[in-house]
Design a protein around this motif. Sequence first.
Motif, short mmCIF file in Angstrom:
data_model
loop_
_atom_site.label_atom_id
_atom_site.label_comp_id
_atom_site.label_asym_id
_atom_site.label_seq_id
_atom_site.Cartn_x
_atom_site.Cartn_y
_atom_site.Cartn_z
N LEU A 9 -1.00 -2.09 -12.61
CA LEU A 9 -0.64 -1.25 -11.47
C LEU A 9 -0.34 -2.10 -10.23
O LEU A 9 0.50 -1.73 -9.40
CB LEU A 9 -1.78 -0.27 -11.17
N TRP A 10 -1.02 -3.23 -10.11
CA TRP A 10 -0.79 -4.15 -8.99
C TRP A 10 0.65 -4.68 -9.06
O TRP A 10 1.38 -4.69 -8.06
CB TRP A 10 -1.79 -5.29 -9.06
N ARG A 11 1.06 -5.13 -10.24
CA ARG A 11 2.42 -5.64 -10.42
C ARG A 11 3.46 -4.54 -10.14
O ARG A 11 4.49 -4.79 -9.53
CB ARG A 11 2.59 -6.18 -11.84
N LYS A 12 3.18 -3.35 -10.63
CA LYS A 12 4.12 -2.23 -10.45
C LYS A 12 4.30 -1.90 -8.98
O LYS A 12 5.41 -1.61 -8.52
CB LYS A 12 3.63 -1.01 -11.21
N ALA A 13 3.21 -1.94 -8.21
CA ALA A 13 3.30 -1.65 -6.78
C ALA A 13 4.19 -2.66 -6.08
O ALA A 13 4.99 -2.31 -5.20
CB ALA A 13 1.90 -1.63 -6.16
N CYS A 14 4.08 -3.93 -6.46
CA CYS A 14 4.94 -4.97 -5.88
C CYS A 14 6.40 -4.69 -6.21
O CYS A 14 7.27 -4.77 -5.34
CB CYS A 14 4.54 -6.34 -6.40
N ALA A 15 6.65 -4.36 -7.48
CA ALA A 15 8.02 -4.09 -7.91
C ALA A 15 8.59 -2.86 -7.22
O ALA A 15 9.74 -2.87 -6.74
CB ALA A 15 8.06 -3.92 -9.42
N GLY A 64 9.54 -3.52 -3.73
CA GLY A 64 10.59 -4.52 -3.55
C GLY A 64 10.11 -5.75 -2.82
O GLY A 64 10.87 -6.41 -2.10
N ILE A 65 8.82 -6.10 -2.99
CA ILE A 65 8.25 -7.27 -2.34
C ILE A 65 7.84 -8.28 -3.41
O ILE A 65 7.72 -7.95 -4.59
CB ILE A 65 7.03 -6.90 -1.47
N ARG A 66 7.61 -9.52 -2.99
CA ARG A 66 7.24 -10.55 -3.95
C ARG A 66 5.86 -10.27 -4.54
O ARG A 66 4.99 -9.71 -3.87
CB ARG A 66 7.24 -11.93 -3.29
N PHE A 67 5.67 -10.64 -5.79
CA PHE A 67 4.37 -10.50 -6.42
C PHE A 67 3.44 -11.57 -5.87
O PHE A 67 3.78 -12.75 -5.80
CB PHE A 67 4.48 -10.66 -7.94
N ILE A 68 2.26 -11.15 -5.46
CA ILE A 68 1.21 -12.07 -5.02
C ILE A 68 -0.05 -11.74 -5.80
O ILE A 68 -0.48 -10.58 -5.82
CB ILE A 68 0.94 -11.95 -3.50
N PRO A 69 -0.66 -12.71 -6.47
CA PRO A 69 -1.86 -12.43 -7.27
C PRO A 69 -3.06 -12.09 -6.39
O PRO A 69 -3.06 -12.31 -5.18
CB PRO A 69 -2.08 -13.73 -8.05
N PHE A 70 -4.10 -11.57 -7.04
CA PHE A 70 -5.28 -11.07 -6.33
C PHE A 70 -5.86 -12.08 -5.33
O PHE A 70 -6.08 -11.75 -4.17
CB PHE A 70 -6.38 -10.70 -7.33
N HIS A 71 -6.14 -13.28 -5.81
CA HIS A 71 -6.86 -14.25 -4.98
C HIS A 71 -6.04 -14.65 -3.75
O HIS A 71 -6.58 -14.83 -2.66
CB HIS A 71 -7.20 -15.49 -5.81
N ARG A 130 0.81 -1.21 0.00
CA ARG A 130 0.00 0.00 0.00
C ARG A 130 0.86 1.28 0.00
O ARG A 130 0.45 2.30 -0.52
CB ARG A 130 -0.94 -0.02 1.21
N GLU A 131 2.04 1.18 0.56
CA GLU A 131 2.92 2.33 0.62
C GLU A 131 3.35 2.78 -0.79
O GLU A 131 3.64 3.95 -1.01
CB GLU A 131 4.16 1.99 1.45
N HIS A 132 3.36 1.84 -1.74
CA HIS A 132 3.85 2.15 -3.08
C HIS A 132 2.76 2.04 -4.15
O HIS A 132 3.05 2.21 -5.33
CB HIS A 132 5.01 1.21 -3.45
N ALA A 133 1.53 1.75 -3.75
CA ALA A 133 0.44 1.60 -4.72
C ALA A 133 -0.36 2.90 -4.83
O ALA A 133 -0.47 3.66 -3.86
CB ALA A 133 -0.48 0.46 -4.28
N PRO A 134 -0.95 3.17 -6.00
CA PRO A 134 -1.87 4.31 -6.12
C PRO A 134 -3.03 4.12 -5.15
O PRO A 134 -3.36 2.97 -4.79
CB PRO A 134 -2.34 4.22 -7.58
#
Length: 372
Positions: free
Chosen positions: A285-291, A294-301, A190-194
């Motif tokens: 945007l979800w993927r970009k926020a993870c990148a 600097g955290i692992r990508f986790i899908p929506f579900h 959340r710190e890096h997501a829109p």
Amino acid sequence: MPLEVYKRKGKWWVRGTIEYGGTAISGYYRKSTRASEEAGAWEWCREEEKRVLNRHLNGETAGEEELGPKAPDLTFADAVLKYTAKPKEATYLIPILTEIGAIQIKNLKPSLVRKLGEKIYPMASTATWTRQIITPVRAVVNNLYDDSDGTVYRIRGYTKAEKVAQDKKRGSTGRKKYPPADWDWLLQFREHAPPKIATLALMMFATAGRISQTISMHPHKHVDAAEGKVCIPAAKGTEDRWIAVPPELMEELLALTPEYPRGWPRVPENLRLFGYAGRSGPLKLWRKACADAGIRFIPFHTAGRHAFGQEMNVREGVDANAAAHHGGWEDINLMRKAYTHVEEAEDKINRALRRGQRKAERRTKLKLKKEG
């Protein structure tokens, strides 16, 4: 894409896959549930999910059903001509036709179809065999029966033992599995997501809402600011459910600017709380926020429904009935099996052993480790 139902020619059909831990454990469904009511279709989905999940977890198999004597005297190639295949399905059917096109439907044994996987795609996974062989064959034959006497052609999937053996042969365990999100991951995300994406993540984490349910929310129909509640739209046979949410989440929801999904008619009923038409809308945007975080990508579900199940059942030890009620699970056992995961098993076991040892030492006045 999780299972969803839709109406076609007066009957309710199903499409999508059955998932476990964010990974598909079934082939792609596109078939009639033979239900005339939506509730009946969702009931079919629940039963199918239970069956597939049980097979996936326990390696149990159901008996294969042979085609009955009323099967039409048509070949599989004839049945394909009567089936409207999507472009990708058509590519799957081409090699299948080469192998079994001349076989009459009434002689098409499920065991024969299952063996095509190793023959056509010898180095593919059992999930690929299911998706590219079992599912299209089953769809073609059932489409034929849909216009006849209602017979259903069933082919059981591959067992856990078969999956392990094939994975060993090809040197791969298949699609990557993602651990459920936790509060640490969510806060960093959340710190890096829109703002809209940050709220979307919190919404799914706090309500166990699926991405399809969350993005379908209407700003006026599904949010009650006065009561501090939101309505999670019906899905998979469950009804709309109104649940209380943390005040921080409600504040963020009210701050959103509702939008019409791109390309949709600008009529009141099409307004959406998050403004997306489908689950792919927020993915970039979800993927970009993870990148960026600097955290692992986790899908929506896995970041939403699985994370909620893990947080409530494993990390916080919430009463299972309360967790299931809030999260919209009618089957508590399904919630426990599919939405809770092993976490820090060795540390937990060793701590438990040490606690038990100390209690016993106090009771018996004896020591495990002798001094001197």
